[in-house]
Enzyme design. Structure first.
Site, short mmCIF file in Angstrom:
data_model
loop_
_atom_site.label_atom_id
_atom_site.label_comp_id
_atom_site.label_asym_id
_atom_site.label_seq_id
_atom_site.Cartn_x
_atom_site.Cartn_y
_atom_site.Cartn_z
N ARG A 56 68.91 38.75 56.90
CA ARG A 56 68.07 39.64 57.70
C ARG A 56 68.53 39.74 59.15
NH1 ARG A 56 66.70 40.60 53.20
NH2 ARG A 56 64.60 40.94 52.41
N SER A 57 69.81 39.54 59.37
CA SER A 57 70.35 39.60 60.73
C SER A 57 70.60 41.03 61.18
CB SER A 57 71.66 38.82 60.80
OG SER A 57 72.63 39.38 59.93
N GLY A 58 70.67 41.96 60.23
CA GLY A 58 71.01 43.34 60.54
C GLY A 58 72.46 43.68 60.25
N ARG A 84 71.00 55.25 53.40
CA ARG A 84 72.32 55.87 53.32
C ARG A 84 72.24 57.39 53.39
NH1 ARG A 84 73.61 52.90 47.75
NH2 ARG A 84 72.92 50.82 48.37
N ALA A 87 72.41 45.29 38.99
CA ALA A 87 71.05 45.81 38.88
C ALA A 87 69.99 44.72 38.86
CB ALA A 87 70.93 46.67 37.63
N THR A 141 77.98 45.14 45.13
CA THR A 141 78.49 44.07 44.28
C THR A 141 77.40 43.23 43.65
OG1 THR A 141 78.64 42.59 46.18
CG2 THR A 141 80.60 43.88 45.66
N HIS A 150 68.04 49.90 50.84
CA HIS A 150 69.41 50.21 51.23
C HIS A 150 69.74 51.67 50.91
CE1 HIS A 150 71.61 46.29 52.14
NE2 HIS A 150 70.33 45.95 52.02
#
Length: 399
Positions: free
Chosen positions: A231-233, A274, A256, A253, A270
């Site tokens: 969770r650092s970014g 995008r 699922a 990588t 995520h």
């Protein structure tokens, strides 16, 4: 064609009036920016902003020779009083071209948001493109010649730069200047770092440039490793570095993990971040991808790649590890690192930095920690840029 940037900031300027944020607090001196306005060859003014006449005087120019004032912002009239002697500001309808007596031609470029973009061709044939804040070109389909200079909202609309690259309007020789700069990014080193990753730069207010003359355009690093803790970014930083490029291939990588709701939520978060033009492939087979020609790769992440590689050699079993698993894993890592060394693609890879915290309680945990440290070090050795993200702040380790 000569261009003077009378201002390079957002419409409200930088710092914003009465804004207490950290970026505005540090936007002082040369870091302060007036609202963006461009003076072309002393005859064409793109956007009329408060104090434009004084800004021109400070830059060693006069607005006395201006014969045309064009507005790009989404409003019907001038935002400020028109100084004496200047023609009334106007706007060219989308798709139409205006020919000036000075030999300049100005074509209005349609935007996907309110406002007008302008493609200016000088008497010498040099071409620049100026886009309004918060907008990207609309309807770019056909390939065309690259502009010598492009000025746009790189920070606020990096996808605009990606669209221009996709149709060849921006190529490696194009001088990309960030304008409409706001308080989204702290001024100074952090702004320069962000822009350089996009192949762009910023200049102080009052800078005069010759369009088409070679400048020290930032080279986009071909290989970048982004490290960070949980969770650092780090993933956000990696994705941000690729937003200004078209057709990025996102290599996930992690697989699922059917039935794991928490993992599904992470994957969904995520994907929502995008750009829609990106493509996703779920695989740990990175070597063939690195060996192929194609669009930029964003690999997220090497930590999960290592988990898969260690699973494949049964590295968690001490007997298997000492009986050949360790050698097999080393070979996998060496193959990956060699592929990174040879690749011609632009690559941004993400990995966890796990060696600075609590020592794992199990032998398998310590083994994974050690192998990830070795992998990160080997991968970083082949990268032009290496970043460590801590609390959302990217620290440059190399490049």
């Amino acid at each position: 064609m000569e261009l003077t940037l009378l201002g390079t900031g957002a419409p409200a300027g930088l710092p914003r009036p009465d804004c207490p944020c950290a970026a505005c607090a540090t936007a002082l001196g040369e870091r302060a920016r007036a609202a963006t306005a461009l003076l072309v060859d002393g005859t064409l003014l793109l956007d009329l902003t408060p104090g434009a006449a004084f800004a021109a005087a400070r830059a060693g120019h006069s607005l006395g020779g201006v014969r045309q004032v064009l507005l790009s912002h989404p409003h019907d009239g001038p935002a400020v009083e028109v100084p004496a002697g200047l023609p009334q500001p106007g706007r060219v309808p989308d798709g139409r071209e205006l020919a000036l007596l000075t030999g300049h031609r100005v074509r209005a470029v349609p935007m996907d948001a309110p406002g007008t973009g302008y493609a200016v061709t000088g008497p010498d044939g040099r071409r620049l493109l100026y886009l309004p804040p918060g907008a990207a070109p609309a309807g770019l389909d056909e390939k065309g010649d690259a502009y010598h200079m492009v000025l746009l909202d790189v920070v606020g609309r990096p996808d605009s730069l990606a669209k221009l690259r996709a149709v060849g309007a921006v190529d490696p020789t194009t001088d990309v200047l960030a304008v409409h700069l706001d308080h989204d990014v702290p001024p100074g080193p952090e702004l320069r770092r962000r822009l350089a990753a996009a192949g762009a730069r910023a200049v102080p207010d009052g800078t005069t440039l010759d369009v088409g003359v070679y400048e020290d355009v930032p080279d986009v690093p071909r290989r970048t490793l982004v490290l960070g803790g949980a969770r650092s970014g780090k993933s956000v930083e990696a994705e941000r570095r690729m937003e200004s490029f078209p057709d990025v291939l996102y290599v996930a990588t992690g697989g699922a993990r059917n039935g794991d709701s928490e993992w599904a939520q992470r994957v969904s978060a995520h994907r929502e971040r995008r750009p829609g033009s990106w493509h996703t492939v779920e695989t740990c087979d990175l070597v063939p991808l690195l060996g192929e020609d194609g669009p930029p790769l964003l690999v997220d992440c090497l930590s999960l790649w290592l988990t898969d590689a260690m699973d494949s050699v049964n590295a968690w079993d001490d007997a298997e590890w000492s009986g050949g698993g360790e050698r097999a894993l080393r070979a996998r890592v060496e193959e990956l690192v060699a592929a990174v060394r040879r690749t011609r693609r632009t690559v941004v890879a993400v990995s966890n930095e796990v060696g600075s915290g609590i020592v794992p309680a199990t032998a398998s945990g310590r083994r994974y920690r050690d192998e990830l440290g070795r992998l990160n070090a080997a991968f970083a050795g082949e990268c032009e840029h290496v970043l460590l993200v801590v609390a959302g702040q990217a620290l440059k380790l190399r490049g």
